[in-house]
Design a protein around this motif. Structure first.
Motif, PDB file in Angstrom:
ATOM      1  N   GLY A  65     -10.529  15.428 -61.860  1.00  0.00           N
ATOM      2  CA  GLY A  65      -9.082  15.345 -61.986  1.00  0.00           C
ATOM      3  C   GLY A  65      -8.542  14.069 -61.376  1.00  0.00           C
ATOM      4  N   GLN A  66      -8.972  13.766 -60.172  1.00  0.00           N
ATOM      5  CA  GLN A  66      -8.480  12.600 -59.441  1.00  0.00           C
ATOM      6  C   GLN A  66      -8.690  11.308 -60.222  1.00  0.00           C
ATOM      7  N   MET A  67      -9.788  11.234 -60.967  1.00  0.00           N
ATOM      8  CA  MET A  67     -10.088  10.022 -61.719  1.00  0.00           C
ATOM      9  C   MET A  67      -9.020   9.726 -62.762  1.00  0.00           C
ATOM     10  N   SER A  68      -8.260  10.749 -63.178  1.00  0.00           N
ATOM     11  CA  SER A  68      -7.259  10.545 -64.229  1.00  0.00           C
ATOM     12  C   SER A  68      -5.945   9.986 -63.696  1.00  0.00           C
ATOM     13  N   TRP A  69      -5.707  10.128 -62.383  1.00  0.00           N
ATOM     14  CA  TRP A  69      -4.450   9.586 -61.843  1.00  0.00           C
ATOM     15  C   TRP A  69      -4.652   8.581 -60.711  1.00  0.00           C
ATOM     16  N   ASP A  70      -5.846   8.515 -60.140  1.00  0.00           N
ATOM     17  CA  ASP A  70      -6.069   7.699 -58.951  1.00  0.00           C
ATOM     18  C   ASP A  70      -7.056   6.583 -59.255  1.00  0.00           C
ATOM     19  N   ASP A  71      -6.705   5.366 -58.913  1.00  0.00           N
ATOM     20  CA  ASP A  71      -7.616   4.247 -59.171  1.00  0.00           C
ATOM     21  C   ASP A  71      -8.461   3.874 -57.965  1.00  0.00           C
ATOM     22  N   GLU A  72      -8.172   4.467 -56.789  1.00  0.00           N
ATOM     23  CA  GLU A  72      -8.886   4.077 -55.568  1.00  0.00           C
ATOM     24  C   GLU A  72     -10.221   4.787 -55.407  1.00  0.00           C
ATOM     25  N   ILE A  73     -10.282   6.059 -55.761  1.00  0.00           N
ATOM     26  CA  ILE A  73     -11.488   6.894 -55.602  1.00  0.00           C
ATOM     27  C   ILE A  73     -11.995   6.803 -54.163  1.00  0.00           C
ATOM     28  N   SER A  74     -11.078   7.029 -53.264  1.00  0.00           N
ATOM     29  CA  SER A  74     -11.451   7.099 -51.854  1.00  0.00           C
ATOM     30  C   SER A  74     -11.525   8.571 -51.457  1.00  0.00           C
ATOM     31  N   PRO A  75     -12.330   8.911 -50.439  1.00  0.00           N
ATOM     32  CA  PRO A  75     -12.996   7.983 -49.523  1.00  0.00           C
ATOM     33  C   PRO A  75     -14.325   7.417 -50.000  1.00  0.00           C
ATOM     34  N   SER A  76     -14.848   7.828 -51.140  1.00  0.00           N
ATOM     35  CA  SER A  76     -16.180   7.367 -51.550  1.00  0.00           C
ATOM     36  C   SER A  76     -16.286   5.845 -51.557  1.00  0.00           C
ATOM     37  N   ALA A  77     -15.259   5.182 -52.074  1.00  0.00           N
ATOM     38  CA  ALA A  77     -15.302   3.722 -52.194  1.00  0.00           C
ATOM     39  C   ALA A  77     -15.356   3.033 -50.840  1.00  0.00           C
ATOM     40  N   LEU A  78     -15.002   3.761 -49.771  1.00  0.00           N
ATOM     41  CA  LEU A  78     -15.024   3.192 -48.422  1.00  0.00           C
ATOM     42  C   LEU A  78     -16.308   3.532 -47.677  1.00  0.00           C
ATOM     43  N   HIS A  79     -17.230   4.178 -48.355  1.00  0.00           N
ATOM     44  CA  HIS A  79     -18.521   4.531 -47.752  1.00  0.00           C
ATOM     45  C   HIS A  79     -19.674   3.920 -48.540  1.00  0.00           C
ATOM     46  N   GLY A  80     -19.423   2.795 -49.150  1.00  0.00           N
ATOM     47  CA  GLY A  80     -20.489   2.055 -49.816  1.00  0.00           C
ATOM     48  C   GLY A  80     -20.877   2.569 -51.176  1.00  0.00           C
ATOM     49  N   VAL A  81     -20.175   3.601 -51.682  1.00  0.00           N
ATOM     50  CA  VAL A  81     -20.496   4.154 -52.998  1.00  0.00           C
ATOM     51  C   VAL A  81     -19.899   3.238 -54.060  1.00  0.00           C
ATOM     52  N   THR A  82     -20.727   2.794 -54.990  1.00  0.00           N
ATOM     53  CA  THR A  82     -20.265   1.940 -56.084  1.00  0.00           C
ATOM     54  C   THR A  82     -20.380   2.608 -57.443  1.00  0.00           C
ATOM     55  N   THR A  83     -21.094   3.727 -57.504  1.00  0.00           N
ATOM     56  CA  THR A  83     -21.213   4.518 -58.728  1.00  0.00           C
ATOM     57  C   THR A  83     -21.255   5.991 -58.339  1.00  0.00           C
ATOM     58  N   CYS A  84     -20.498   6.827 -59.032  1.00  0.00           N
ATOM     59  CA  CYS A  84     -20.543   8.267 -58.753  1.00  0.00           C
ATOM     60  C   CYS A  84     -20.698   9.044 -60.051  1.00  0.00           C
ATOM     61  N   VAL A  85     -21.239  10.243 -59.904  1.00  0.00           N
ATOM     62  CA  VAL A  85     -21.395  11.178 -61.029  1.00  0.00           C
ATOM     63  C   VAL A  85     -20.469  12.361 -60.766  1.00  0.00           C
ATOM     64  N   MET A  86     -19.622  12.680 -61.739  1.00  0.00           N
ATOM     65  CA  MET A  86     -18.708  13.816 -61.581  1.00  0.00           C
ATOM     66  C   MET A  86     -19.020  14.871 -62.643  1.00  0.00           C
ATOM     67  N   GLY A  87     -18.272  15.967 -62.598  1.00  0.00           N
ATOM     68  CA  GLY A  87     -18.551  17.065 -63.520  1.00  0.00           C
ATOM     69  C   GLY A  87     -19.613  18.009 -63.001  1.00  0.00           C
ATOM     70  N   SER A  88     -19.717  18.125 -61.687  1.00  0.00           N
ATOM     71  CA  SER A  88     -20.768  18.943 -61.073  1.00  0.00           C
ATOM     72  C   SER A  88     -20.380  20.426 -61.064  1.00  0.00           C
ATOM     73  N   CYS A  89     -21.365  21.274 -60.853  1.00  0.00           N
ATOM     74  CA  CYS A  89     -21.182  22.711 -60.627  1.00  0.00           C
ATOM     75  C   CYS A  89     -20.596  23.465 -61.818  1.00  0.00           C
ATOM     76  N   GLY A  90     -20.566  22.836 -62.988  1.00  0.00           N
ATOM     77  CA  GLY A  90     -20.107  23.543 -64.180  1.00  0.00           C
ATOM     78  C   GLY A  90     -18.607  23.609 -64.339  1.00  0.00           C
ATOM     79  N   VAL A  91     -17.827  22.887 -63.486  1.00  0.00           N
ATOM     80  CA  VAL A  91     -16.367  22.935 -63.587  1.00  0.00           C
ATOM     81  C   VAL A  91     -15.811  21.554 -63.904  1.00  0.00           C
ATOM     82  N   GLY A  92     -14.697  21.531 -64.629  1.00  0.00           N
ATOM     83  CA  GLY A  92     -14.084  20.269 -65.014  1.00  0.00           C
ATOM     84  C   GLY A  92     -12.905  20.520 -65.932  1.00  0.00           C
ATOM     85  N   PHE A  93     -12.444  19.465 -66.607  1.00  0.00           N
ATOM     86  CA  PHE A  93     -11.205  19.557 -67.380  1.00  0.00           C
ATOM     87  C   PHE A  93     -11.356  19.184 -68.846  1.00  0.00           C
TER      88      PHE A  93
END
Length: 586
Positions: A65-93
């Motif tokens: 959800g956050q990816m659709s309105w937020d461009d920062e993707i924090s706090p992950s972006a502040l912990h050295g993460v440059t690529t993430c995988v979403m859609g985990s645990c069978g839930v999403g939009f």
């Protein structure tokens, strides 16, 4: 002329080889050279005394959800993460018909503790199908790259409509349609498919998740979509029917293995953790995963680098007195007003005579575990700690609140009460739930060092009122590579695990190592001074929603595609992140 040159640093290149002194040059979003790098550069970063690593790849987030309105993707972006995988645990939009939008919000609110009001206001819903969802997100700038898994629950709801409830058996026609929806997503570049099978997951209305009891036939039919796709991973989280007893473990694993076998060579990752109710179950998961690998499959176990727990406090989703009658009378007040009331001696005296009223049950998303917790606070206090200004995620038993009460010869409930009121009611208590049965992280060391282990389970973007584990990559380096007295893991291995190994598993060949020609996803880290700050509650979600956020010190610079997205722990405004379409990246 280089765009950026990083000089005097210790290169830890993601291959596992020992760190070495070299410079690194970047041109056009790619690593041009690792070595002398004799040319000039538009910008030079002096990394003397620091390490230079590939960007981290987080395999398990919930930024759907956050990816659709937020461009920062924090706090992950502040912990050295440059690529993430979403859609985990069978839930999403996605996929999502208009009539299912509210149900998907209730699902995510209940399972992942993301405020429904924030989702209702923030989600744009400029999609119906999964490819349309991916394109909608791809059209927006972000700090970091992201990949999308298509989740089981929305797929089931999209195909089965009102029949998509737990325990409803999918027909052959349903299964064929679900397979086609998943294949359409894979062809559009989805990285894989996820499913969730745990009794702890409930919608905000207290209902079981739609796919939680899906039969092996349904899972196998969906997984057949991977045949001939050329890429893709399966992701599963399950408690292996723990509530029914350990004897049901193999039957549940057989269901997941049936899905794997139908996947036409697709890889699978499986959430792996120690649960108090079955403290040896993690060993059985690893054993069965190894047997599956021996058969020629590729199965890896996602492991957290510390206990999986919750933070409790007056600002958090839960705290120890949330179900007490006296507190319920003031729960509508502001934090400052609550604290003022709770500091009155007569209020405390009255509350300490009470017991918690039930919170779970029909119509509630709160799991029964919460009521068990509140009913046994005296015992729970053996595993309840102050998180502290400098968070300690492996605290000694001697620092638990029960031990403090014993030393003070004071009732345990009174000590917990006072601890909650510290920092003007902003204090957080730490309650490790999983991976902590022996009151230490020795079992985590065994999991992390197993050949099948992949670092994961950060849940970035989820459980925003109780958990802030997006800093797992930082903790992994700090605790296991530097701070722990026993069981240290070589830093080069830690970096390899959360760069090369994670990238390779999901099929990304253009990142995860520092080598000429690869993407310039790079971290420059003051490793000796790397530290985690105390989480803080922010009210920056849509509709004024709140979330826990944790910053880190020690990240000198983080680069995505050759652009510096963060410098000295602050985002720079650069937004080079994009959707990575699996099977289509250069």
């Amino acid at each position: 002329m280089y765009d950026i040159k990083i000089i005097n640093g210790t290169i830890i290149d993601g291959t596992g080889r020992a760190g070495y002194q070299a410079n690194l040059a970047i041109v056009g979003g790619r690593i041009a050279e690792v070595g002398e790098c004799a040319g000039d550069a538009k910008e030079v970063i002096d990394a003397k005394g620091a390490i230079v690593t590939p960007g981290f790849v987080d395999l398990h987030t919930h930024y759907d959800g956050q990816m659709s309105w937020d461009d920062e993707i924090s706090p992950s972006a502040l912990h050295g993460v440059t690529t993430c995988v979403m859609g985990s645990c069978g839930v999403g939009f996605a996929p999502a018909r208009k009539e299912d939008r509210q149900r998907l919000i209730e699902l995510m609110e209940g399972v992942e503790d993301i405020p429904g009001a924030a989702l209702a206001e923030g989600l744009q819903w400029d999609w119906e199908t999964f490819p349309e969802y991916m394109s909608a997100l791809d059209a927006k700038p972000h700090t970091i790259d992201f990949l999308a898994q298509i989740p089981h629950d929305p797929v089931r709801m999209y195909v089965m409509g009102d029949r998509a409830v737990a325990n409803a058996v999918a027909t052959d026609e349903d299964i064929a349609k679900m397979r086609d929806v998943v294949r359409e997503a894979l062809d559009a570049g989805a990285v894989g498919f996820s499913t969730g099978r745990t009794d702890n997951h409930r919608t905000s209305l207290g209902d079981e998740t739609p796919a939680s009891e899906a039969a092996a036939k349904e899972l196998a039919g969906i997984a057949s979509a991977f045949q001939g796709a050329g890429h893709g991973v399966l992701n599963a989280v399950s408690d292996f029917n723990m509530a029914q007893g350990d004897e049901h473990f193999d039957a549940e694993f057989d269901v997941l293995e049936t899905m794997l076998e139908a996947g036409g060579g697709a890889k699978m990752s499986m959430s792996t953790m120690q649960r108090d109710g079955s403290p040896k179950q993690w060993e059985r998961i690893l054993e069965r995963c190894q047997k599956a690998n021996d058969k020629g499959h590729t199965v890896r176990c996602q492991v957290a680098p510390r206990a999986i727990g919750v933070m409790l406090g007056l600002q958090a989703t839960f705290h120890p007195f949330i179900g007490f009658p006296s507190f319920k009378k003031i729960s509508h007040l502001s934090l400052e007003e609550q604290v003022a009331e709770m500091r009155k001696p007569e209020f405390k005296a009255q509350l300490l005579t009470e017991k918690s009223e039930p919170l779970a049950g029909d119509g509630s998303s709160i799991p029964p575990l919460a009521d068990e917790f509140l009913a046994k606070l005296d015992m729970v206090a053996m595993r309840l700690y102050r998180l502290g200004e400098t968070p300690n995620y492996e605290p000694p038993v001697s620092s638990c609140l029960a031990a403090e009460a014993m030393k003070k010869q004071e009732p345990v409930l009174s000590v917990i009460y006072d601890a909650v009121l510290e920092q003007d009611g902003k204090a957080l208590l730490y309650f490790p739930l999983m991976n902590f049965s022996a009151m230490n992280l020795n079992v985590v060391h065994k999991m992390l060092t197993h050949p099948l282990a992949l670092p994961g389970l950060s849940d970035g973007g989820a459980h925003v009122g109780t958990v802030c584990d997006a800093g797992f990559p930082t903790f992994f380096m700090m605790h296991w590579g530097r701070d722990r007295e026993e069981g240290k893991i070589p830093l080069e291995k830690i970096i390899k695990m959360q760069t090369n190994d994670t990238s390779e598993f999901i099929g990304l060949k253009d990142r995860g190592r520092l080598a000429a020609g690869l993407r310039a996803d790079v971290n420059v880290i003051d490793y000796e001074n790397l530290s985690l700050r105390h989480p803080e509650m922010r009210h920056d979600l849509p509709a004024g929603g709140q979330r826990l956020h944790q910053d880190a010190d020690g990240y000198i610079a983080t680069m995505v595609n050759g652009e510096i997205i963060a410098r000295d722990g602050k985002l720079t405004g650069a937004r080079p992140g994009r959707l990575v379409r699996s099977g289509q990246q250069a």
